[in-house]
Design a protein around this motif. Structure first.
Motif, PDB file in Angstrom:
ATOM      1  N   ALA A 186       5.162  13.413  -2.806  1.00  0.00           N
ATOM      2  CA  ALA A 186       5.786  12.098  -2.964  1.00  0.00           C
ATOM      3  C   ALA A 186       7.074  12.012  -2.155  1.00  0.00           C
ATOM      4  CB  ALA A 186       6.067  11.820  -4.440  1.00  0.00           C
ATOM      5  N   LEU A 187       7.873  13.074  -2.208  1.00  0.00           N
ATOM      6  CA  LEU A 187       9.111  13.092  -1.432  1.00  0.00           C
ATOM      7  C   LEU A 187       8.812  13.050   0.066  1.00  0.00           C
ATOM      8  CD1 LEU A 187      12.189  13.340  -1.307  1.00  0.00           C
ATOM      9  CD2 LEU A 187      11.907  15.838  -1.390  1.00  0.00           C
ATOM     10  N   ALA A 188       7.793  13.811   0.471  1.00  0.00           N
ATOM     11  CA  ALA A 188       7.409  13.822   1.883  1.00  0.00           C
ATOM     12  C   ALA A 188       6.947  12.441   2.327  1.00  0.00           C
ATOM     13  CB  ALA A 188       6.293  14.842   2.112  1.00  0.00           C
ATOM     14  N   TRP A 189       6.195  11.750   1.455  1.00  0.00           N
ATOM     15  CA  TRP A 189       5.725  10.394   1.781  1.00  0.00           C
ATOM     16  C   TRP A 189       6.897   9.428   1.905  1.00  0.00           C
ATOM     17  CZ3 TRP A 189       1.318   8.226   3.366  1.00  0.00           C
ATOM     18  CH2 TRP A 189       1.197   6.832   3.295  1.00  0.00           C
ATOM     19  N   ALA A 190       7.825   9.497   0.958  1.00  0.00           N
ATOM     20  CA  ALA A 190       8.981   8.602   0.990  1.00  0.00           C
ATOM     21  C   ALA A 190       9.816   8.827   2.247  1.00  0.00           C
ATOM     22  CB  ALA A 190       9.832   8.803  -0.267  1.00  0.00           C
ATOM     23  N   ILE A 191      10.040  10.088   2.591  1.00  0.00           N
ATOM     24  CA  ILE A 191      10.833  10.409   3.778  1.00  0.00           C
ATOM     25  C   ILE A 191      10.119   9.950   5.048  1.00  0.00           C
ATOM     26  CG2 ILE A 191      11.688  12.304   5.202  1.00  0.00           C
ATOM     27  CD1 ILE A 191      12.267  13.834   2.615  1.00  0.00           C
ATOM     28  N   SER A 192       8.833  10.223   5.134  1.00  0.00           N
ATOM     29  CA  SER A 192       8.078   9.940   6.355  1.00  0.00           C
ATOM     30  C   SER A 192       7.861   8.453   6.559  1.00  0.00           C
ATOM     31  CB  SER A 192       6.729  10.661   6.321  1.00  0.00           C
ATOM     32  OG  SER A 192       6.901  12.048   6.143  1.00  0.00           O
ATOM     33  N   MET A 193       7.318   7.781   5.552  1.00  0.00           N
ATOM     34  CA  MET A 193       7.080   6.346   5.687  1.00  0.00           C
ATOM     35  C   MET A 193       8.389   5.586   5.789  1.00  0.00           C
ATOM     36  SD  MET A 193       5.158   3.771   6.069  1.00  0.00           S
ATOM     37  CE  MET A 193       3.462   4.244   5.709  1.00  0.00           C
ATOM     38  N   GLY A 194       9.365   5.968   4.955  1.00  0.00           N
ATOM     39  CA  GLY A 194      10.675   5.322   5.036  1.00  0.00           C
ATOM     40  C   GLY A 194      11.329   5.554   6.385  1.00  0.00           C
ATOM     41  N   THR A 223       0.833  -1.203   0.000  1.00  0.00           N
ATOM     42  CA  THR A 223       0.000   0.000   0.000  1.00  0.00           C
ATOM     43  C   THR A 223       0.867   1.252   0.000  1.00  0.00           C
ATOM     44  OG1 THR A 223      -1.740  -1.170   1.219  1.00  0.00           O
ATOM     45  CG2 THR A 223      -1.849   1.228   1.180  1.00  0.00           C
ATOM     46  N   SER A 224       1.943   1.231   0.772  1.00  0.00           N
ATOM     47  CA  SER A 224       2.859   2.373   0.813  1.00  0.00           C
ATOM     48  C   SER A 224       3.485   2.621  -0.548  1.00  0.00           C
ATOM     49  CB  SER A 224       3.956   2.131   1.850  1.00  0.00           C
ATOM     50  OG  SER A 224       3.419   1.983   3.137  1.00  0.00           O
ATOM     51  N   VAL A 225       3.861   1.543  -1.231  1.00  0.00           N
ATOM     52  CA  VAL A 225       4.444   1.674  -2.569  1.00  0.00           C
ATOM     53  C   VAL A 225       3.410   2.230  -3.545  1.00  0.00           C
ATOM     54  CG1 VAL A 225       5.394   0.396  -4.524  1.00  0.00           C
ATOM     55  CG2 VAL A 225       6.159  -0.132  -2.197  1.00  0.00           C
ATOM     56  N   PHE A 226       2.178   1.744  -3.442  1.00  0.00           N
ATOM     57  CA  PHE A 226       1.119   2.243  -4.323  1.00  0.00           C
ATOM     58  C   PHE A 226       0.901   3.739  -4.121  1.00  0.00           C
ATOM     59  CE2 PHE A 226      -3.374   3.544  -4.336  1.00  0.00           C
ATOM     60  CZ  PHE A 226      -3.574   3.575  -5.710  1.00  0.00           C
ATOM     61  N   VAL A 227       0.834   4.179  -2.886  1.00  0.00           N
ATOM     62  CA  VAL A 227       0.632   5.599  -2.599  1.00  0.00           C
ATOM     63  C   VAL A 227       1.765   6.421  -3.209  1.00  0.00           C
ATOM     64  CG1 VAL A 227       0.549   7.351  -0.781  1.00  0.00           C
ATOM     65  CG2 VAL A 227      -0.720   5.205  -0.504  1.00  0.00           C
ATOM     66  N   LEU A 228       2.996   5.951  -3.061  1.00  0.00           N
ATOM     67  CA  LEU A 228       4.140   6.669  -3.622  1.00  0.00           C
ATOM     68  C   LEU A 228       4.049   6.738  -5.144  1.00  0.00           C
ATOM     69  CD1 LEU A 228       6.860   8.060  -3.281  1.00  0.00           C
ATOM     70  CD2 LEU A 228       7.948   5.802  -3.303  1.00  0.00           C
ATOM     71  N   LEU A 229       3.719   5.610  -5.783  1.00  0.00           N
ATOM     72  CA  LEU A 229       3.600   5.589  -7.240  1.00  0.00           C
ATOM     73  C   LEU A 229       2.475   6.506  -7.718  1.00  0.00           C
ATOM     74  CD1 LEU A 229       4.095   1.786  -8.029  1.00  0.00           C
ATOM     75  CD2 LEU A 229       5.707   3.660  -8.435  1.00  0.00           C
ATOM     76  N   GLY A 240       3.357  18.800  -0.089  1.00  0.00           N
ATOM     77  CA  GLY A 240       2.902  19.915  -0.903  1.00  0.00           C
ATOM     78  C   GLY A 240       1.441  19.728  -1.251  1.00  0.00           C
ATOM     79  N   PRO A 241       0.921  20.518  -2.192  1.00  0.00           N
ATOM     80  CA  PRO A 241      -0.478  20.366  -2.596  1.00  0.00           C
ATOM     81  C   PRO A 241      -0.698  19.031  -3.299  1.00  0.00           C
ATOM     82  CG  PRO A 241       0.677  21.867  -4.063  1.00  0.00           C
ATOM     83  CD  PRO A 241       1.617  21.584  -2.932  1.00  0.00           C
ATOM     84  N   GLY A 242      -1.845  18.425  -3.054  1.00  0.00           N
ATOM     85  CA  GLY A 242      -2.169  17.148  -3.680  1.00  0.00           C
ATOM     86  C   GLY A 242      -2.656  17.345  -5.105  1.00  0.00           C
ATOM     87  N   PRO A 243      -3.040  16.241  -5.764  1.00  0.00           N
ATOM     88  CA  PRO A 243      -3.565  16.348  -7.134  1.00  0.00           C
ATOM     89  C   PRO A 243      -4.803  17.232  -7.177  1.00  0.00           C
ATOM     90  CG  PRO A 243      -3.111  14.066  -6.528  1.00  0.00           C
ATOM     91  CD  PRO A 243      -2.996  14.870  -5.278  1.00  0.00           C
ATOM     92  N   SER A 244      -4.937  18.019  -8.246  1.00  0.00           N
ATOM     93  CA  SER A 244      -6.074  18.929  -8.355  1.00  0.00           C
ATOM     94  C   SER A 244      -7.384  18.163  -8.521  1.00  0.00           C
ATOM     95  CB  SER A 244      -5.874  19.883  -9.535  1.00  0.00           C
ATOM     96  OG  SER A 244      -5.669  19.155 -10.736  1.00  0.00           O
ATOM     97  N   ARG A 245      -7.342  17.064  -9.238  1.00  0.00           N
ATOM     98  CA  ARG A 245      -8.523  16.227  -9.421  1.00  0.00           C
ATOM     99  C   ARG A 245      -8.183  14.818  -8.923  1.00  0.00           C
ATOM    100  NH1 ARG A 245     -10.796  17.905 -15.462  1.00  0.00           N
ATOM    101  NH2 ARG A 245     -11.149  20.120 -14.990  1.00  0.00           N
ATOM    102  N   LEU A 246      -8.572  14.551  -7.722  1.00  0.00           N
ATOM    103  CA  LEU A 246      -8.194  13.312  -7.067  1.00  0.00           C
ATOM    104  C   LEU A 246      -9.189  12.202  -7.399  1.00  0.00           C
ATOM    105  CD1 LEU A 246      -5.949  12.463  -5.097  1.00  0.00           C
ATOM    106  CD2 LEU A 246      -7.586  12.783  -3.258  1.00  0.00           C
ATOM    107  N   PRO A 247      -8.756  11.123  -8.065  1.00  0.00           N
ATOM    108  CA  PRO A 247      -9.665  10.005  -8.386  1.00  0.00           C
ATOM    109  C   PRO A 247      -9.877   9.113  -7.163  1.00  0.00           C
ATOM    110  CG  PRO A 247      -7.469   9.529  -9.204  1.00  0.00           C
ATOM    111  CD  PRO A 247      -7.411  10.915  -8.591  1.00  0.00           C
ATOM    112  N   ARG A 248     -10.621   9.633  -6.192  1.00  0.00           N
ATOM    113  CA  ARG A 248     -10.780   8.928  -4.920  1.00  0.00           C
ATOM    114  C   ARG A 248     -11.349   7.520  -5.096  1.00  0.00           C
ATOM    115  NH1 ARG A 248     -12.472  14.145  -3.224  1.00  0.00           N
ATOM    116  NH2 ARG A 248     -11.040  15.081  -1.720  1.00  0.00           N
TER     117      ARG A 248
END
Length: 202
Positions: free
Chosen positions: A40-48, A23-29, A148-156
């Motif tokens: 993405a960088l924040a996720w990699a740093i934090s989860m890693g 799941t962590s890898v999917f979120v990063l991708l 940073g800011p997330g995707p403008s149109r998030l495919p939830r």
């Protein structure tokens, strides 16, 4: 009582590395494909960072735990740490308009629920899940600070479908990573860095 334990085990399996890692890898991708480079960088740093810190704590405490004089501290809860970071981070990404107070309460709730499940199942002591919870909350705080800011149109819907698919495929598959780390720490690492401590077999 057995049925209660089965429900608690079912719940705590959502924090197993079999779900956390893919799941962590999917979120990063997803973040990379959405060109959200800062998030993405924040996720990699934090989860890693959460996973790496828990690894170091498990190795260090497993090897030299007796020297700390705390019998209830043997192996900090990786389930509590990684689940707090994972689900708190996903909530922040999927629902960016949530207030900071709501996000904080959700993260605390996740840490408490997973921590309680580990204690009830006798997999960890209270101090071990407290350490795991603090690490997870710390990682989440860093993520919230750096993102940073997330995707403008998030495919939830599509994201949740993928997350549900990972859960259906992996839920109940319990990885033995934590056990192997603890075995390595007590059987091999202890003799190298804490030779004065007694040898404990598993």
């Amino acid at each position: 009582m057995n049925a209660t334990f089965e429900v608690i085990q079912w719940f705590t399996d959502f924090g197993d590395q079999a779900i956390v890692l893919p799941t962590s890898v999917f979120v990063l991708l997803f973040l990379l494909l959405s060109r959200c480079w800062k998030t993405a960088l924040a996720w990699a740093i934090s989860m890693g960072g959460v996973l790496a810190l828990m690894l170091l704590l498990k190795l260090g405490i497993g090897a030299c735990g007796p020297a700390l004089g705390a019998g209830a501290l043997d192996s900090p809860s990786g389930h509590t740490a990684s689940a707090t970071m994972l689900y708190g981070g996903i909530a922040a990404i999927l629902f960016p308009r949530l207030g900071s107070r709501v996000r904080f309460m959700l993260a605390i709730s996740v840490a408490l629920l997973f921590g309680a499940s580990r204690v009830i199942l006798h997999d960890h002591s209270v101090i071990e899940v407290v350490i795991g919870g603090l690490v997870g909350l710390g990682g989440l705080a860093i993520f919230m600070r750096l993102r940073g800011p997330g995707p403008s149109r998030l495919p939830r819907v599509w994201i949740m479908l993928v997350l549900a698919g990972i859960t259906l495929l992996e839920h109940g598959h319990r990885m033995t990573i934590e056990h192997r780390i603890h075995s390595f720490a007590t059987l091999r690492l202890r003799a190298l860095i804490c030779p004065s401590q007694p040898h404990i077999g598993l």
